[in-house]
Design an enzyme around this catalytic site. Sequence first.
Site, PDB file in Angstrom:
ATOM      1  CG  HIS A 105       3.666  -0.156   8.734  1.00 36.54           C
ATOM      2  ND1 HIS A 105       2.718   0.385   7.901  1.00 36.54           N
ATOM      3  CD2 HIS A 105       4.855   0.044   8.122  1.00 36.54           C
ATOM      4  CE1 HIS A 105       3.314   0.909   6.842  1.00 36.54           C
ATOM      5  NE2 HIS A 105       4.600   0.705   6.943  1.00 36.54           N
ATOM      6  CG  ASP A 107      -0.045   2.227   9.731  1.00 37.34           C
ATOM      7  OD1 ASP A 107       0.754   1.309   9.980  1.00 37.34           O
ATOM      8  OD2 ASP A 107       0.279   3.426   9.679  1.00 37.34           O
ATOM      9  CD  GLU A 171       5.813   3.389   9.194  1.00 34.10           C
ATOM     10  OE1 GLU A 171       4.848   3.493   8.433  1.00 34.10           O
ATOM     11  OE2 GLU A 171       6.908   3.909   8.969  1.00 34.10           O
ATOM     12  CG  HIS A 436       4.080   6.934   1.133  1.00 32.77           C
ATOM     13  ND1 HIS A 436       4.542   7.758   2.137  1.00 32.77           N
ATOM     14  CD2 HIS A 436       4.095   5.701   1.673  1.00 32.77           C
ATOM     15  CE1 HIS A 436       4.836   7.056   3.217  1.00 32.77           C
ATOM     16  NE2 HIS A 436       4.573   5.800   2.963  1.00 32.77           N
TER      17      HIS A 436
HETATM   18  C1  LIG Z   1      21.563   6.047  -4.937  1.00 33.72           C
HETATM   19  C2  LIG Z   1      20.104   5.977  -4.645  1.00 33.72           C
HETATM   20  C3  LIG Z   1      19.696   4.926  -3.685  1.00 33.72           C
HETATM   21  C4  LIG Z   1      18.333   5.221  -3.112  1.00 33.72           C
HETATM   22  C5  LIG Z   1      17.401   4.051  -3.210  1.00 33.72           C
HETATM   23  C6  LIG Z   1      16.049   4.389  -2.658  1.00 33.72           C
HETATM   24  C7  LIG Z   1      15.194   3.185  -2.459  1.00 33.72           C
HETATM   25  C8  LIG Z   1      14.062   3.550  -1.535  1.00 33.72           C
HETATM   26  C9  LIG Z   1      12.928   2.623  -1.619  1.00 33.72           C
HETATM   27  C10 LIG Z   1      11.778   2.919  -1.039  1.00 33.72           C
HETATM   28  C11 LIG Z   1      11.565   4.190  -0.269  1.00 33.72           C
HETATM   29  C12 LIG Z   1      10.764   3.943   1.029  1.00 33.72           C
HETATM   30  C13 LIG Z   1      11.429   4.625   2.197  1.00 33.72           C
HETATM   31  C14 LIG Z   1      11.868   3.647   3.263  1.00 33.72           C
HETATM   32  C15 LIG Z   1      10.700   3.122   4.097  1.00 33.72           C
HETATM   33  C16 LIG Z   1      10.274   4.132   5.088  1.00 33.72           C
HETATM   34  C17 LIG Z   1       8.988   3.730   5.773  1.00 33.72           C
HETATM   35  C18 LIG Z   1       8.175   4.971   5.989  1.00 33.72           C
HETATM   36  O1  LIG Z   1       7.449   5.419   5.116  1.00 33.72           O
HETATM   37  N1  LIG Z   1       8.370   5.559   7.163  1.00 33.72           N
HETATM   38  C19 LIG Z   1       7.716   6.810   7.468  1.00 33.72           C
HETATM   39  C20 LIG Z   1       7.794   6.942   8.970  1.00 33.72           C
HETATM   40  C21 LIG Z   1       7.271   8.256   9.490  1.00 33.72           C
HETATM   41  C22 LIG Z   1       7.630   8.398  10.963  1.00 33.72           C
HETATM   42  C23 LIG Z   1       5.777   8.284   9.307  1.00 33.72           C
HETATM   43  C24 LIG Z   1       8.468   7.940   6.740  1.00 33.72           C
HETATM   44  O2  LIG Z   1       7.801   8.929   6.375  1.00 33.72           O
HETATM   45  O3  LIG Z   1       9.693   7.794   6.502  1.00 33.72           O
HETATM   46 ZN   LIG Z   2       6.073   1.601   5.741  1.00 36.74          ZN
HETATM   47 ZN   LIG Z   3       5.076   4.290   4.317  1.00 41.37          ZN
END
Ligand SMILES: CCCCCCCC/C=C\CCCCCCCC(=O)N[C@@H](CC(C)C)C(=O)O
Ligand SMILES: [Zn+2]
Ligand SMILES: [Zn+2]
Length: 474
Positions: A105, A107, A171, A436
């Site tokens: 995405h 955005d 997104e 974020h």
């Molecule tokens: C034992 C611990 C393991 C955890 C590891 C965590 C690693 C996470 C890394 C990054 C976190 C980002 C989250 C995944 C991407 C999600 C993309 C996003 O922001 N999607 C939005 C979509 C929504 C419909 C607007 C969301 O808020 O989830």
């Molecule tokens: Zn994302």
């Molecule tokens: Zn995001």
Amino acid sequence: MAISMGKGSVGVLTGVFIASLAVVVAVLLLRTYNLPELKVAWKGKGAPRIELEEDEREQLYEALKAFPRLFNSSLVEYELVGEYSHLFNVQGSDNSLLPYMLIAHLDVVPATPEGWDLPPFSGEEKEGYIYGRGSLDDKNRVIGILQGLEFLFKRGYKPRRSFYIGLGHDEEIGGRHGAKEIVKTLETRNVKLEFLLDEGFEVLDGVIYGTKRPIALIGVTEKGTITLNLTVHSPPGHSSMPPRESRIGILSAALSRLEQNPMPNRFGKGPEGAMFEQLADEFYFPLNIMMANLWLFGPLVSRILQRTPSGNAIVRTTTALTIFNAGIKSNVIPQTARATVNFRIHPAETVNEVLKAMNTTIMDDRVIPSSDVPFFDPPSISPHDEETFGYQTVKRSITDVFLVEPVAPGVSIGNTASIYKFRALVIKDEDLSRFHGINERISKEGIETVVQFYFQLIQNSDTDIVPVQSHLEL
Ligand SMILES: CCCCCCCC/C=C\CCCCCCCC(=O)N[C@@H](CC(C)C)C(=O)O
Ligand SMILES: [Zn+2]
Ligand SMILES: [Zn+2]
């Protein structure tokens, strides 16, 4: 390149797309190759407007020529979807192979300069990192996919297996007009996909407490989600005669109860249990023994994991108080107090169970819950056994590029609603807060690795043979 819209409108829209993409590429390249600064003129609050001078316009189009083959290839069909999203169809020679899709995405979530070492929309570089909102989430994947294909075309590559590239424009607000319209477009054409890869997990280096080396996780499912507005209404008044309980006080007390009474520990009751058991050898003693025996040590392991926000996200349904609004003036009793709470639902729970628990915890019928964005239960788990082409091909591409083992299936804590979820970046614990958050940045090596990953993945996908997992002799 076949265009599926009227020539005139395509010219304009393609120009818009080219300009916006060129800004991203130019900003990254400008910082990488020390080209002159982009003059960014802030017009009030919000995103900056870039006032381009003629020589800068030339620079942008120079930078844009980073993708000349993609936009001129007879193998590539391009179309605009939902006004601002982009769909590329890269035609393969073998129609017996189902196409796959790479989604990213364009955005980003908002950002203000407070707390940033460099302005969030400057793309400035410091100590080998390019700083910018969207550098991690998700512009590195936009550039990685397009540049990876560009480098393949430059080497005369012609795919056997067709594939789609979808670049969404909304997104971060649910993808309703972007990714969802792209999927609808493909559904109306009765397109079946072999697999779909979006953002999600990464190569986690020290993120999971007690691990001996970096671990790559491919999201094969994700948590469910529901975002609720909690509202307290009542007639406004003069602040010289305040009610015994204000709307702000009522709502704050309810929110505090939610925060003080987290959802129950469900660790091991979803697919995360199998994930940790599979990874047991990756942990230092005695965690390796504990992970291999979660039937006995599950409660203790979950208490260790929940000490960090990311670990807690694996253990339970999380409750995030994200927005609070009330009041219009210091001498007016507010008529409305409203807060937003974002729940990310553990795979062993449902939306209904979260709503029930929330009402029990709040225990105040003056607090009215409502929801105005889509919500859903934790989805089913995408196939990821030894015979699954998509999963094994993504896994193989990860080991090709990162020389990392193990690569394991995981539960994505964020939502992408795609079959597989992986971002080709190495993330350390201190990077989690950049998503974020402030000081979102990507290293120059990181950008190169993302490009290498898609360069590899596109080639690895060009077969109908499921890759046999090679175990690295590290
Ligand atoms: C034992 C611990 C393991 C955890 C590891 C965590 C690693 C996470 C890394 C990054 C976190 C980002 C989250 C995944 C991407 C999600 C993309 C996003 O922001 N999607 C939005 C979509 C929504 C419909 C607007 C969301 O808020 O989830
Ligand atoms: Zn994302
Ligand atoms: Zn995001």
